[in-house]
Design a protein around this motif. Sequence first.
Motif, PDB file in Angstrom:
ATOM      1  N   ARG A  24     -39.955 -25.420 -37.683  1.00  0.00           N
ATOM      2  CA  ARG A  24     -39.075 -26.053 -36.695  1.00  0.00           C
ATOM      3  C   ARG A  24     -39.498 -25.711 -35.276  1.00  0.00           C
ATOM      4  N   GLU A  25     -39.791 -24.444 -35.046  1.00  0.00           N
ATOM      5  CA  GLU A  25     -40.169 -24.019 -33.695  1.00  0.00           C
ATOM      6  C   GLU A  25     -41.465 -24.705 -33.267  1.00  0.00           C
ATOM      7  N   MET A  26     -42.420 -24.759 -34.168  1.00  0.00           N
ATOM      8  CA  MET A  26     -43.694 -25.407 -33.849  1.00  0.00           C
ATOM      9  C   MET A  26     -43.479 -26.872 -33.479  1.00  0.00           C
ATOM     10  N   VAL A  27     -42.701 -27.586 -34.285  1.00  0.00           N
ATOM     11  CA  VAL A  27     -42.503 -29.018 -34.070  1.00  0.00           C
ATOM     12  C   VAL A  27     -41.645 -29.281 -32.838  1.00  0.00           C
ATOM     13  N   GLU A  28     -40.529 -28.563 -32.700  1.00  0.00           N
ATOM     14  CA  GLU A  28     -39.611 -28.851 -31.597  1.00  0.00           C
ATOM     15  C   GLU A  28     -40.209 -28.469 -30.246  1.00  0.00           C
ATOM     16  N   LEU A  29     -40.950 -27.378 -30.183  1.00  0.00           N
ATOM     17  CA  LEU A  29     -41.573 -27.007 -28.915  1.00  0.00           C
ATOM     18  C   LEU A  29     -42.704 -27.969 -28.568  1.00  0.00           C
ATOM     19  N   PHE A  30     -43.442 -28.417 -29.586  1.00  0.00           N
ATOM     20  CA  PHE A  30     -44.469 -29.439 -29.341  1.00  0.00           C
ATOM     21  C   PHE A  30     -43.820 -30.722 -28.826  1.00  0.00           C
ATOM     22  N   THR A  41     -44.597 -32.487 -25.237  1.00  0.00           N
ATOM     23  CA  THR A  41     -45.226 -33.811 -25.120  1.00  0.00           C
ATOM     24  C   THR A  41     -44.234 -34.915 -24.751  1.00  0.00           C
ATOM     25  N   GLY A  42     -42.971 -34.723 -25.115  1.00  0.00           N
ATOM     26  CA  GLY A  42     -41.983 -35.768 -24.878  1.00  0.00           C
ATOM     27  C   GLY A  42     -41.020 -35.449 -23.751  1.00  0.00           C
ATOM     28  N   PHE A  43     -41.390 -34.519 -22.885  1.00  0.00           N
ATOM     29  CA  PHE A  43     -40.469 -34.057 -21.836  1.00  0.00           C
ATOM     30  C   PHE A  43     -39.983 -35.207 -20.944  1.00  0.00           C
ATOM     31  N   ASP A  44     -40.897 -36.053 -20.527  1.00  0.00           N
ATOM     32  CA  ASP A  44     -40.504 -37.169 -19.644  1.00  0.00           C
ATOM     33  C   ASP A  44     -39.522 -38.106 -20.340  1.00  0.00           C
ATOM     34  N   ALA A  45     -39.746 -38.329 -21.643  1.00  0.00           N
ATOM     35  CA  ALA A  45     -38.835 -39.190 -22.410  1.00  0.00           C
ATOM     36  C   ALA A  45     -37.464 -38.536 -22.522  1.00  0.00           C
ATOM     37  N   LEU A  46     -37.423 -37.221 -22.683  1.00  0.00           N
ATOM     38  CA  LEU A  46     -36.150 -36.509 -22.778  1.00  0.00           C
ATOM     39  C   LEU A  46     -35.388 -36.571 -21.450  1.00  0.00           C
ATOM     40  N   ILE A  47     -36.117 -36.486 -20.360  1.00  0.00           N
ATOM     41  CA  ILE A  47     -35.476 -36.599 -19.048  1.00  0.00           C
ATOM     42  C   ILE A  47     -34.782 -37.961 -18.922  1.00  0.00           C
ATOM     43  N   PHE A  55     -30.098 -25.118 -22.262  1.00  0.00           N
ATOM     44  CA  PHE A  55     -31.222 -26.022 -22.489  1.00  0.00           C
ATOM     45  C   PHE A  55     -31.048 -27.300 -21.675  1.00  0.00           C
ATOM     46  N   LEU A  56     -29.834 -27.851 -21.699  1.00  0.00           N
ATOM     47  CA  LEU A  56     -29.547 -29.069 -20.947  1.00  0.00           C
ATOM     48  C   LEU A  56     -29.733 -28.856 -19.451  1.00  0.00           C
ATOM     49  N   GLN A  57     -29.284 -27.720 -18.951  1.00  0.00           N
ATOM     50  CA  GLN A  57     -29.416 -27.441 -17.526  1.00  0.00           C
ATOM     51  C   GLN A  57     -30.885 -27.405 -17.113  1.00  0.00           C
ATOM     52  N   ALA A  58     -31.722 -26.804 -17.950  1.00  0.00           N
ATOM     53  CA  ALA A  58     -33.155 -26.764 -17.642  1.00  0.00           C
ATOM     54  C   ALA A  58     -33.745 -28.177 -17.617  1.00  0.00           C
ATOM     55  N   LEU A  59     -33.300 -29.014 -18.532  1.00  0.00           N
ATOM     56  CA  LEU A  59     -33.756 -30.409 -18.530  1.00  0.00           C
ATOM     57  C   LEU A  59     -33.331 -31.111 -17.241  1.00  0.00           C
ATOM     58  N   GLU A  60     -32.084 -30.914 -16.861  1.00  0.00           N
ATOM     59  CA  GLU A  60     -31.562 -31.567 -15.652  1.00  0.00           C
ATOM     60  C   GLU A  60     -32.318 -31.127 -14.407  1.00  0.00           C
ATOM     61  N   GLU A  61     -32.824 -29.900 -14.439  1.00  0.00           N
ATOM     62  CA  GLU A  61     -33.573 -29.371 -13.295  1.00  0.00           C
ATOM     63  C   GLU A  61     -35.062 -29.717 -13.380  1.00  0.00           C
ATOM     64  N   GLY A  62     -35.446 -30.412 -14.466  1.00  0.00           N
ATOM     65  CA  GLY A  62     -36.852 -30.765 -14.630  1.00  0.00           C
ATOM     66  C   GLY A  62     -37.735 -29.568 -14.920  1.00  0.00           C
ATOM     67  N   ASP A  63     -37.141 -28.516 -15.483  1.00  0.00           N
ATOM     68  CA  ASP A  63     -37.838 -27.257 -15.731  1.00  0.00           C
ATOM     69  C   ASP A  63     -38.321 -27.225 -17.182  1.00  0.00           C
ATOM     70  N   LYS A  64     -39.530 -27.715 -17.401  1.00  0.00           N
ATOM     71  CA  LYS A  64     -40.049 -27.783 -18.768  1.00  0.00           C
ATOM     72  C   LYS A  64     -40.179 -26.402 -19.406  1.00  0.00           C
ATOM     73  N   GLU A  65     -40.755 -25.459 -18.696  1.00  0.00           N
ATOM     74  CA  GLU A  65     -40.959 -24.127 -19.269  1.00  0.00           C
ATOM     75  C   GLU A  65     -39.622 -23.445 -19.547  1.00  0.00           C
ATOM     76  N   GLY A  66     -38.650 -23.653 -18.655  1.00  0.00           N
ATOM     77  CA  GLY A  66     -37.320 -23.086 -18.886  1.00  0.00           C
ATOM     78  C   GLY A  66     -36.665 -23.702 -20.111  1.00  0.00           C
ATOM     79  N   ALA A  67     -36.816 -25.014 -20.268  1.00  0.00           N
ATOM     80  CA  ALA A  67     -36.249 -25.702 -21.430  1.00  0.00           C
ATOM     81  C   ALA A  67     -36.885 -25.194 -22.719  1.00  0.00           C
ATOM     82  N   LYS A  68     -38.204 -24.999 -22.692  1.00  0.00           N
ATOM     83  CA  LYS A  68     -38.901 -24.493 -23.875  1.00  0.00           C
ATOM     84  C   LYS A  68     -38.433 -23.083 -24.221  1.00  0.00           C
ATOM     85  N   LEU A  69     -38.219 -22.268 -23.190  1.00  0.00           N
ATOM     86  CA  LEU A  69     -37.749 -20.900 -23.415  1.00  0.00           C
ATOM     87  C   LEU A  69     -36.354 -20.905 -24.044  1.00  0.00           C
ATOM     88  N   HIS A  70     -35.448 -21.718 -23.505  1.00  0.00           N
ATOM     89  CA  HIS A  70     -34.088 -21.769 -24.036  1.00  0.00           C
ATOM     90  C   HIS A  70     -34.068 -22.318 -25.463  1.00  0.00           C
TER      91      HIS A  70
END
Length: 232
Positions: A97-103, A107-113, A195-210
């Motif tokens: 799960r961690e491998m797939v969801e972090l990947f 790769t899909g960060f812009d789509a998630l935004i 996690f949502l807050q990191a997405l809203e801030e456009g913080d990919k690395e923060g979102a991945k960490l959370h």
Amino acid sequence: MPDKNHDTMDKNWLAGRLDMKEAIYEKLKDMIMRRDFTPNERIDAAEIAEKFGISRTPVRDALNMLDAEGFIKTVPRQGIYVKGIYRQDLIELFQYREMVELFALDTGFDALIKDLKDISADIHRFETFLISENYDGYQVMDSDIKLHKTIVASTRNKVIMDYYDKVNGHVQMARAYYLQDLQRIKQAHLEHKSFLQALEEGDKEGAKLHLKQHLEQTLANLLTIIDIYKVF
């Protein structure tokens, strides 16, 4: 099959379903994931067919599908049994799960935004079910599943999405045991919000960490349940 399953075996839900095999497969898989069947419980195809009011053939076909996905096991000269999930199983499932969801997040960060409204709605739905006077842990779990599937769907990769669904079904079987642990559920909700807050801030690395921390905390909680209650 114990009496506790009788309500979930209501045959009315079959009305209008054209593909009987697929319908039975979906129903039995949902029952296994929700622990209407307990680990190592014997499943009788003839009894299921009788309760559904159908022939044994689609039931057998559905059980073959579940066997192929690892939800049940056939023991020669003994019968068909629901598989349990044990410590090492969970560790390996969450590594996947961690491998797939972090990947997917990478790769899909812009789509998630672009899907922020939907993600926010999933998290709000989680909270609504959590604080409801008629708390239903399975509604909470379904909201959580939807959130994580949204993350994986951001890859726009059908192979990844299909395999994730199959693997994640096994995780949900185990998670059915901690749905009454409101302290953990509330903590998971806070992790979702971070996690949502990191997405809203456009913080990919923060979102991945959370997201990574959330998955690690969920696994740790499940391993604790296994060690204490020996339920799998």
